[in-house]
Structure formats: structure tokens, C-alpha cells
Design a protein around this motif. Structure first.
Motif, PDB file in Angstrom:
ATOM      1  N   ASP A 202     -44.047  35.335  16.929  1.00  0.00           N
ATOM      2  CA  ASP A 202     -45.096  34.320  16.960  1.00  0.00           C
ATOM      3  C   ASP A 202     -44.774  33.322  15.858  1.00  0.00           C
ATOM      4  O   ASP A 202     -45.300  33.397  14.746  1.00  0.00           O
ATOM      5  CB  ASP A 202     -46.451  34.985  16.731  1.00  0.00           C
ATOM      6  CG  ASP A 202     -47.604  33.989  16.719  1.00  0.00           C
ATOM      7  OD1 ASP A 202     -47.380  32.826  17.104  1.00  0.00           O
ATOM      8  OD2 ASP A 202     -48.710  34.375  16.294  1.00  0.00           O
ATOM      9  N   ALA A 203     -43.874  32.387  16.167  1.00  0.00           N
ATOM     10  CA  ALA A 203     -43.271  31.538  15.139  1.00  0.00           C
ATOM     11  C   ALA A 203     -43.680  30.081  15.285  1.00  0.00           C
ATOM     12  O   ALA A 203     -43.628  29.516  16.379  1.00  0.00           O
ATOM     13  CB  ALA A 203     -41.750  31.644  15.192  1.00  0.00           C
ATOM     14  N   GLU A 204     -44.064  29.502  14.160  1.00  0.00           N
ATOM     15  CA  GLU A 204     -44.264  28.065  14.068  1.00  0.00           C
ATOM     16  C   GLU A 204     -43.106  27.508  13.244  1.00  0.00           C
ATOM     17  O   GLU A 204     -42.993  27.807  12.051  1.00  0.00           O
ATOM     18  CB  GLU A 204     -45.594  27.719  13.410  1.00  0.00           C
ATOM     19  CG  GLU A 204     -45.851  26.216  13.317  1.00  0.00           C
ATOM     20  CD  GLU A 204     -47.176  25.886  12.660  1.00  0.00           C
ATOM     21  OE1 GLU A 204     -47.385  24.695  12.338  1.00  0.00           O
ATOM     22  OE2 GLU A 204     -47.997  26.805  12.464  1.00  0.00           O
ATOM     23  N   ILE A 205     -42.262  26.723  13.892  1.00  0.00           N
ATOM     24  CA  ILE A 205     -41.040  26.222  13.260  1.00  0.00           C
ATOM     25  C   ILE A 205     -41.145  24.712  13.086  1.00  0.00           C
ATOM     26  O   ILE A 205     -41.391  23.990  14.061  1.00  0.00           O
ATOM     27  CB  ILE A 205     -39.790  26.557  14.100  1.00  0.00           C
ATOM     28  CG1 ILE A 205     -39.702  28.067  14.349  1.00  0.00           C
ATOM     29  CG2 ILE A 205     -38.529  26.047  13.414  1.00  0.00           C
ATOM     30  CD1 ILE A 205     -38.639  28.457  15.367  1.00  0.00           C
ATOM     31  N   THR A 206     -40.991  24.252  11.873  1.00  0.00           N
ATOM     32  CA  THR A 206     -41.019  22.823  11.582  1.00  0.00           C
ATOM     33  C   THR A 206     -39.621  22.389  11.155  1.00  0.00           C
ATOM     34  O   THR A 206     -39.073  22.899  10.174  1.00  0.00           O
ATOM     35  CB  THR A 206     -42.013  22.496  10.454  1.00  0.00           C
ATOM     36  OG1 THR A 206     -43.324  22.899  10.850  1.00  0.00           O
ATOM     37  CG2 THR A 206     -42.001  21.010  10.133  1.00  0.00           C
TER      38      THR A 206
END
Length: 280
Positions: A202-206
Motif C-alpha cells: 500500500d504505497a504512496e510514491i512521490t
């Protein structure tokens, strides 16, 4: 030729199998070798030492015949003969056939380069099938050159990396199981360097792109809202000065236990790897 060093590491004689440009600043080089069956690693940020030839040499010069004294012998060779040594991380290991991928950041390569390219960038930019290198890597899967080690009770994984650490960060992301909460900031020079990352986490990648005016990682992280960091595990890698600034932020401003922060300076602005090693 291979020789044992101090277990769990050994030398591997490798050849370039193929190359693939990942973006303006990144190139993936795939290596093969007869002894890669003995290469083992369970780490996603596995550190490696790569020995490269100088222009005009057909292979890197490392005095392997000296056995455990190879290091001293290598240091005593003339600068223009001694193989160029650089530290990299393993991007991928595959079997049948045995191959390893290493992603190179092409510092100083290209028409808009602000500074001359280093020897590893120059080598990687022109690498071709059959080129020969030496790699000092692991023969034991769990070894001291693996740094990403989240505690069992980790509730949030935080990753911060510049282009030199993007290969390790993306390999980590791909390895994380479903349900793992992740917040990642990945900084690259050009928009074309942004990669698709497949992960079950469950990754939020910026992605932060320096040439389009994006905030740098330190500023972006400071401005971000994060879930409870009490059980966070933080992995920071890239330019030494920025890594230290990020560590101070997480420990001093966000209250993360320093024992739950892994930080690795892959390089230092204004210094070659030789100068960095001498300063340590």
C-alpha cells in the motif's frame, strides 16, 4: 578467474550481456558470468563493489593472485592502471540464466551536464555486450552489506532516495508484501527518469524532478503529513549531506527512534569516491 576474499564475499568475473537506457540519467547494465551460481543475496539494497577497466584496457586490473592481500596490492598500482572501484547496489538477481542487473546514474553525461562525467558514468554510458568487469559481491544471502532491515513491528515504511539510490528503493518497493504501508520520495534529475514501480504494498510514491522545479526531498518530506510514526521504519539513501538532513528531520522533528532509521550516504557532493573513502 575468481578467488575467495573474506567470507561471505568473493570476486565474480562478469561480462556485459546487454544494456537498457531507463531515462536521460539512468542506464541498466545486465551482467552474466560462469560463477554467478555462487552469488546469493536476500537483500533489496545489497551493496556491491564493482571494478571497471580504464579506457584502452580489456579488463579491470586487480591483483587477485595476491589472495587476501589483493586490497593492498590494488592500492599500490599506478592510478592509470589500477581498476576503478565504485560502490553500487544490486537491482535484480535472476536464475536460468544467472544474471544480475545494476542501474547506473549517469552523472555528468549529456549536453546539459553541469560537470564532467566520472569514470563509472563514462563506462556505463558506452558499455556494450562482452565488456568485462569484476564484482565483489555476496556468496551468503544474508550478509552485512544489506542495510534495509525493518523491525518486525513496523507499521509504516518510509523511503527517501535520490537517483543513486532509486535502484535500491524501487527494488525494495517491489519486494514488499501486500498490506505494507509505504511512503516514498524518489528524486531524479529529469522527468524521463521517472519509472513505473510495481508493488503489492500500500504505497504512496512521490517522484521529485529537479529540472521541473519540484521541491527537493528534504523540503518535500518536511511539508508532508504522515500517519503515526511511532512504529515507522525510515530508510534514507543518496547524497550524504541530504541524507543527514533527512535523518535529523525524522529523529529531531518527527520523533522517530534513531534505532529505526537506516541512513546511507552513497556519495558526497564535490567529492570522488576515492576522496570519500580517504575521509572516512
Amino acid at each position: 578467474m575468481t578467488t575467495a576474499v573474506a567470507a561471505p564475499f568473493r570476486f565474480f568475473a562478469l561480462q556485459v550481456v546487454r544494456t537498457r537506457r531507463l531515462g536521460p540519467s539512468l542506464v541498466r547494465v545486465t551482467f552474466g558470468g560462469a560463477d554467478l551460481h555462487a552469488f546469493h543475496s536476500d537483500g533489496r539494497d545489497q551493496s556491491l563493489s564493482l571494478f571497471l577497466p580504464h579506457p584502452g584496457q580489456t579488463e579491470p586490473v586487480v591483483p587477485l593472485e595476491l589472495g587476501d592481500s589483493w586490497w593492498q596490492g590494488w592500492r599500490e598500482l599506478p592510478d592509470d592502471v589500477r581498476a576503478v572501484m565504485r560502490s553500487y547496489t544490486l537491482r535484480a538477481l535472476r536464475r536460468d540464466p544467472d544474471e544480475v542487473d545494476i542501474d547506473f546514474a549517469l552523472h555528468g553525461v549529456g549536453p546539459d551536464a553541469a560537470a564532467p562525467a566520472g569514470p563509472a558514468s563514462r563506462w556505463a554510458a558506452r558499455a556494450a555486450a562482452g565488456d568485462r568487469v569484476l564484482l565483489l559481491g555476496p556468496a551468503v544471502a544474508d550478509n552485512r552489506a544489506i542495510r534495509f532491515r525493518p523491525p518486525e513491528d513496523t507499521g509504516l515504511v518510509v523511503l527517501c532516495a535520490d537517483e543513486t539510490a532509486v535502484p535500491a528503493a524501487t527494488a525494495i518497493l517491489e519486494s514488499l508484501p501486500a498490506g505494507t504501508r509505504v511512503r516514498a520520495w524518489l528524486e531524479v534529475p529529469h522527468a524521463g527518469d521517472v519509472q513505473d514501480v510495481r508493488t503489492e504494498a500500500d504505497a504512496e510514491i512521490t517522484w521529485l524532478v529537479r529540472h521541473d522545479g519540484s521541491p527537493m526531498a528534504v523540503d518535500a518530506v518536511r511539508a508532508a503529513r504522515l500517519p503515526d510514526t511511532g512504529r515507522a521504519y525510515v530508510w534514507l539513501a543518496g547524497e550524504s549531506g541530504r541524507v543527514k538532513a533527512l535523518r535529523r528531520h525524522f529523529v529531531g522533528e518527527r520523533g522517530v527512534d534513531r534505532r529505526r532509521v537506516t541512513f546511507v550516504g552513497y556519495w558526497r557532493r564535490g567529492m570522488t569516491e576515492e576522496q570519500l573513502r580517504a575521509a572516512e
